[in-house]
Design a protein around this motif. Structure first.
Motif, mmCIF file in Angstrom:
data_model
loop_
_atom_site.group_PDB
_atom_site.id
_atom_site.type_symbol
_atom_site.label_atom_id
_atom_site.label_comp_id
_atom_site.label_asym_id
_atom_site.label_seq_id
_atom_site.Cartn_x
_atom_site.Cartn_y
_atom_site.Cartn_z
ATOM 1 N N ILE A 31 0.847 -1.189 0.000
ATOM 2 C CA ILE A 31 0.000 0.000 0.000
ATOM 3 C C ILE A 31 0.883 1.240 0.000
ATOM 4 C CG2 ILE A 31 -1.749 1.307 1.245
ATOM 5 C CD1 ILE A 31 -2.724 -1.330 2.433
ATOM 6 N N PHE A 32 0.591 2.165 -0.898
ATOM 7 C CA PHE A 32 1.313 3.425 -0.970
ATOM 8 C C PHE A 32 0.357 4.572 -0.693
ATOM 9 C CE2 PHE A 32 4.307 0.699 -2.948
ATOM 10 C CZ PHE A 32 5.540 1.311 -2.854
ATOM 11 N N CYS A 33 0.844 5.574 0.011
ATOM 12 C CA CYS A 33 0.033 6.734 0.354
ATOM 13 C C CYS A 33 0.826 7.998 0.048
ATOM 14 C CB CYS A 33 -0.337 6.676 1.839
ATOM 15 S SG CYS A 33 -1.232 8.131 2.419
ATOM 16 N N ILE A 34 0.202 8.946 -0.640
ATOM 17 C CA ILE A 34 0.853 10.218 -0.946
ATOM 18 C C ILE A 34 0.444 11.246 0.095
ATOM 19 C CG2 ILE A 34 1.084 12.087 -2.626
ATOM 20 C CD1 ILE A 34 0.413 10.048 -4.818
ATOM 21 N N ALA A 35 1.409 11.897 0.714
ATOM 22 C CA ALA A 35 1.138 12.930 1.713
ATOM 23 C C ALA A 35 2.024 14.137 1.438
ATOM 24 C CB ALA A 35 1.396 12.409 3.125
ATOM 25 N N ARG A 36 1.477 15.323 1.638
ATOM 26 C CA ARG A 36 2.245 16.540 1.380
ATOM 27 C C ARG A 36 3.409 16.674 2.354
ATOM 28 N NH1 ARG A 36 -1.397 21.641 0.708
ATOM 29 N NH2 ARG A 36 -2.034 20.359 -1.045
ATOM 30 N N ASN A 37 3.155 16.303 3.617
ATOM 31 C CA ASN A 37 4.200 16.365 4.645
ATOM 32 C C ASN A 37 4.263 15.005 5.329
ATOM 33 O OD1 ASN A 37 5.534 16.775 7.248
ATOM 34 N ND2 ASN A 37 5.400 18.964 6.811
ATOM 35 N N LYS A 38 5.259 14.214 4.979
ATOM 36 C CA LYS A 38 5.365 12.839 5.466
ATOM 37 C C LYS A 38 5.500 12.777 6.980
ATOM 38 C CE LYS A 38 8.121 8.620 4.870
ATOM 39 N NZ LYS A 38 9.227 7.995 4.094
ATOM 40 N N LYS A 39 6.330 13.628 7.546
ATOM 41 C CA LYS A 39 6.555 13.613 8.991
ATOM 42 C C LYS A 39 5.275 13.914 9.756
ATOM 43 C CE LYS A 39 9.342 15.729 12.648
ATOM 44 N NZ LYS A 39 10.375 16.753 12.958
ATOM 45 N N ARG A 40 4.566 14.967 9.344
ATOM 46 C CA ARG A 40 3.333 15.350 10.031
ATOM 47 C C ARG A 40 2.260 14.282 9.855
ATOM 48 N NH1 ARG A 40 1.307 21.234 8.745
ATOM 49 N NH2 ARG A 40 1.091 20.312 6.682
ATOM 50 N N PHE A 41 2.210 13.667 8.668
ATOM 51 C CA PHE A 41 1.234 12.607 8.403
ATOM 52 C C PHE A 41 1.463 11.420 9.337
ATOM 53 C CE2 PHE A 41 -0.068 8.709 6.264
ATOM 54 C CZ PHE A 41 -1.373 9.004 5.904
ATOM 55 N N LEU A 42 2.721 11.017 9.497
ATOM 56 C CA LEU A 42 3.038 9.865 10.347
ATOM 57 C C LEU A 42 2.789 10.168 11.822
ATOM 58 C CD1 LEU A 42 6.288 8.599 8.580
ATOM 59 C CD2 LEU A 42 4.027 7.515 8.561
ATOM 60 N N GLU A 43 2.996 11.434 12.213
ATOM 61 C CA GLU A 43 2.746 11.823 13.606
ATOM 62 C C GLU A 43 1.246 11.802 13.923
ATOM 63 O OE1 GLU A 43 4.541 15.646 13.877
ATOM 64 O OE2 GLU A 43 6.565 14.867 14.268
ATOM 65 N N LYS A 44 0.421 12.150 12.932
ATOM 66 C CA LYS A 44 -1.018 12.287 13.155
ATOM 67 C C LYS A 44 -1.775 10.972 12.988
ATOM 68 C CE LYS A 44 -4.915 15.215 11.794
ATOM 69 N NZ LYS A 44 -5.371 16.309 10.908
ATOM 70 N N ASN A 45 -1.228 10.056 12.184
ATOM 71 C CA ASN A 45 -1.949 8.824 11.854
ATOM 72 C C ASN A 45 -1.217 7.592 12.358
ATOM 73 O OD1 ASN A 45 -4.168 9.814 9.796
ATOM 74 N ND2 ASN A 45 -2.297 10.875 9.232
ATOM 75 N N LYS A 46 -1.975 6.683 12.954
ATOM 76 C CA LYS A 46 -1.432 5.395 13.389
ATOM 77 C C LYS A 46 -1.659 4.390 12.267
ATOM 78 C CE LYS A 46 -2.331 6.281 18.284
ATOM 79 N NZ LYS A 46 -3.058 5.847 19.511
ATOM 80 N N LEU A 47 -0.591 4.080 11.553
ATOM 81 C CA LEU A 47 -0.708 3.199 10.396
ATOM 82 C C LEU A 47 -0.604 1.739 10.822
ATOM 83 C CD1 LEU A 47 1.513 5.167 7.863
ATOM 84 C CD2 LEU A 47 -0.939 5.350 8.258
ATOM 85 N N ILE A 48 -1.453 0.914 10.226
ATOM 86 C CA ILE A 48 -1.451 -0.517 10.516
ATOM 87 C C ILE A 48 -1.050 -1.258 9.246
ATOM 88 C CG2 ILE A 48 -2.846 -2.489 11.241
ATOM 89 C CD1 ILE A 48 -4.661 -0.540 12.715
ATOM 90 N N GLY A 49 -0.055 -2.139 9.358
ATOM 91 C CA GLY A 49 0.376 -2.910 8.208
ATOM 92 C C GLY A 49 1.445 -2.193 7.402
ATOM 93 N N PRO A 50 1.857 -2.808 6.303
ATOM 94 C CA PRO A 50 2.941 -2.257 5.465
ATOM 95 C C PRO A 50 2.475 -1.111 4.572
ATOM 96 C CG PRO A 50 2.130 -4.285 4.510
ATOM 97 C CD PRO A 50 1.363 -4.093 5.789
ATOM 98 N N VAL A 51 2.472 0.108 5.116
ATOM 99 C CA VAL A 51 2.069 1.290 4.353
ATOM 100 C C VAL A 51 3.305 2.127 4.042
ATOM 101 C CG1 VAL A 51 0.664 3.368 4.322
ATOM 102 C CG2 VAL A 51 -0.185 1.322 5.477
ATOM 103 N N ASN A 52 3.544 2.389 2.775
ATOM 104 C CA ASN A 52 4.665 3.220 2.351
ATOM 105 C C ASN A 52 4.162 4.628 2.066
ATOM 106 O OD1 ASN A 52 6.815 1.004 1.921
ATOM 107 N ND2 ASN A 52 5.080 0.262 0.734
ATOM 108 N N VAL A 53 4.661 5.598 2.808
ATOM 109 C CA VAL A 53 4.235 6.985 2.632
ATOM 110 C C VAL A 53 5.221 7.704 1.712
ATOM 111 C CG1 VAL A 53 3.676 9.161 3.767
ATOM 112 C CG2 VAL A 53 3.171 6.994 4.921
ATOM 113 N N VAL A 54 4.702 8.228 0.607
ATOM 114 C CA VAL A 54 5.514 8.962 -0.364
ATOM 115 C C VAL A 54 5.183 10.437 -0.227
ATOM 116 C CG1 VAL A 54 5.991 9.332 -2.812
ATOM 117 C CG2 VAL A 54 5.539 7.019 -1.958
ATOM 118 N N GLU A 55 6.202 11.265 -0.028
ATOM 119 C CA GLU A 55 5.974 12.699 0.125
ATOM 120 C C GLU A 55 5.867 13.356 -1.245
ATOM 121 O OE1 GLU A 55 7.505 15.193 3.563
ATOM 122 O OE2 GLU A 55 8.870 15.792 1.960
ATOM 123 N N GLY A 56 4.834 14.175 -1.409
ATOM 124 C CA GLY A 56 4.661 14.872 -2.675
ATOM 125 C C GLY A 56 3.449 15.786 -2.621
ATOM 126 N N ASP A 57 3.391 16.712 -3.541
ATOM 127 C CA ASP A 57 2.315 17.707 -3.599
ATOM 128 C C ASP A 57 1.597 17.571 -4.936
ATOM 129 O OD1 ASP A 57 0.685 19.922 -3.597
ATOM 130 O OD2 ASP A 57 2.220 21.318 -2.931
#
Length: 197
Positions: free
Chosen positions: A1-27
């Motif tokens: 699973i891949f997820c696009i987030a504008r701010n990777k650090k803030r996204f990971l701090e705010k969300n508790k991810l379950i399982g193998p989720v790859n966060v890709v930073e981008g706008d």
């Protein structure tokens, strides 16, 4: 699973991810800023929503996000594009979402659109709006659509619908309205919230 987030650090701090989720930073406003997505994508879920319906360049920016999202997916083997929209209640926000629907449907990727009533769940936009109205504003001058009917739906049920349409070819190039069993006005929804909090 891949997820696009504008701010990777803030996204990971705010969300508790379950399982193998790859966060890709981008706008999505900058199409070239998103890299490292795999080619073998089965389905993509478009959740890029803005609530600032009165921004001067609102419609242009929203359509640009959708355009860039489609451009990214066309470089992959994506077989389904899912868009969680909202049922049209005659407001600027919903008119915008209809415009985004047309943009996403114009791509060659099979689409599935779920139009939901107000989503009720932890940190949902609908609950945030109701909370802010009820707690911060002592007197409310309501818009004309405040008495319009709506069908609130629990976040858990929305997730069940999303899971049901994922990869389901019977839902390709289809649109569905989803909502809970109760029909309320937005005014009743606000008053109900006040009673239970």
């Amino acid at each position: 699973i891949f997820c696009i987030a504008r701010n990777k650090k803030r996204f990971l701090e705010k969300n508790k991810l379950i399982g193998p989720v790859n966060v890709v930073e981008g706008d999505l406003l900058k199409g070239g800023s998103i890299e490292n997505l795999p080619i073998d994508i089965d389905a993509a879920l478009y959740l890029s929503h803005s609530t600032d319906a009165f921004h001067e360049d609102f419609h242009h920016l929203e359509n640009l996000c959708a355009h860039n999202f489609i451009s990214i997916l066309k470089k992959t083997d994506c077989q389904q594009l899912i868009y969680l929209s909202s049922i049209n209640y005659d407001s600027p926000q919903h008119s915008k979402e209809l415009s985004i629907e047309h943009r996403l449907k114009s791509s060659s990727i099979p689409h599935t659109i779920l139009r939901a009533g107000p989503i009720i769940g932890p940190e949902s936009t609908s609950v945030d709006i109701i909370r802010n109205l009820s707690k911060k504003i002592p007197v409310i001058v309501t818009p004309h659509w405040f008495n319009n009917p709506c069908q609130p739906i629990a976040l858990q049920n929305v997730l069940q619908y999303l899971e049901a349409v994922l990869g389901n070819k019977k839902t390709f190039n289809q649109e569905f309205d989803i909502g809970g069993p109760e029909v309320l006005s937005f005014k009743q929804l606000l008053l109900t919230y006040l009673k239970v909090t």
